[in-house]
Design an enzyme around this catalytic site. Sequence first.
Site, short mmCIF file in Angstrom:
data_model
loop_
_atom_site.label_atom_id
_atom_site.label_comp_id
_atom_site.label_asym_id
_atom_site.label_seq_id
_atom_site.Cartn_x
_atom_site.Cartn_y
_atom_site.Cartn_z
CE LYS A 170 -3.64 2.46 2.57
NZ LYS A 170 -4.48 2.52 3.68
CG HIS A 186 -8.23 -31.25 -35.06
ND1 HIS A 186 -7.67 -29.83 -35.14
CD2 HIS A 186 -7.72 -31.76 -36.28
CE1 HIS A 186 -7.22 -29.62 -36.35
NE2 HIS A 186 -6.98 -30.69 -36.93
#
Length: 513
Positions: free
Chosen positions: A136, A275
């Site tokens: 912070k 696939h």
Amino acid sequence: MAIKRALISVSDKSGLVEFARVLAQNGVEIVSTGGTAKTLRGAGIPVTYITDVTGFPEILDGRVKTLHPKVHGGILAMRTDEHLAQLREQNITPIDMVVVNLYPFRETVAKPGVTLEEAVENIDIGGPAMVRAAAKNYRYVLVVVSPQRYAAVLEAIKQDNLTEEFRLNLAREAFTHTAAYDAAISAYLSGLDKQKGAFPAVWEKKYELVQTLRYGENPHQQAAFYRDPSISGACVANAEQLHGKELSYNNILDINSAFETVKEFNAPSAVIVKHNNPCGVASTEKLVDAYKMAYEGDPVSAFGGIVAFNAPVDAPTAEEMNKIFLEAVIAPDYHDDALAILKQKENLRILKTGPLTGETLDRYELRKVNGGLLVQDFDRGVVDNEKMKVVTKRSPSREEMDDLIFAMTVVKHVKSNAIVVVKDKKVLGVGAGQMNRVTSARIALGQAGAQAKGAVLASDAFFPFSDTLEEAAAAGISAVIQPGGSVRDNESIAVADNNDMAMVFTGMRHFRH
């Protein structure tokens, strides 16, 4: 900004001594706690104990030691005249750098047999509070949560180049670190409810970026690959790439599909995926024979495919694979001579997972929809001998039953509607992703051709009509396995009986959309 005082308290002590020694040599006062202070003092590095800063002893078995105004005041104070004056009034010295990583909660809960009490004791309180406070106040305080950052931090200090961008990046990492930590705790505690059949009220899983991919399924789509750091075991996310081109989005999907399929089998097995559907699967005594059989199942589709094995790859198997173009291979390990053979293909992606010692800890399958998320257990269902029911006049032979179970195991990994034809634990034909089941059957049977005679057929869901059984009978299929449960089951059973086919109901569907 100048670094005059650093608070260091870490669980992961990788590179700690070297990092702290350089700080001390540059005149930085090091404040530390518990095991970290002991490690540093043992290395001859001057350390100020946290209790000398707070004037208060560590209490409650170390649960309270840094939760004190002289710690958090020193971290949170902005370097303004007003804040600095308040620090002087309270006899608080500013802290310019916080180096903290947290108790090993994820590592603890990953251990077999860990108790709730053990997990709770590894929930860090003071660490996240210091990290968040420093992040912070990043404009004035440097926060470091990863040993991988030590070198860059030392270099920035040496060059007097602690830019705001650099400090903001460290703060961003810090909040990501605490967010992932809290998510791991939440996931573990929610998982206790999951064992009772409940899902968490809020889905809070956190994933770490592995790599930004060149593109997604198509070149116009951006993509990235993330790993769940709480998951251990053999899987595509934890695999080590030993050789070849960078993995693509489609590679990762297909490699996962192939490897999760091959893990289903105990005998030496090979799976070839194209696939996202298996086009070749086989199990036998030798790995090279399993690969040959899998390849023979559909040589056309195997070209450019992904191959997965459930045993270390040997030289004969590598020689066979090198005969065609493959995108990638994944296996628990590779013999040295096999690896040398495979590396002759410059672009072949080679992945090593380590031993298949059991399932990964991953329980869930996630599917994103627009604005939401679908979550379900992975389909780990298997054919249950107790629940199987022979519904025809003829029962399968032992050989047919082995093939039926093999076929049902494979069909679980094929896109619905799914049909698989098998003979001697070798896939002969696959029908995947069709809008109706009879079309899938025609594709699978057509691919099997004359080999379908005497083979078995598996379906991922029941037959709504008898037409699929009629196609199977015409092709010479000798036995069928399916979940059962259609209102027209009797029609399918009649077709099977009229053609001397055996048919087994499992009572378990395996849709894969």
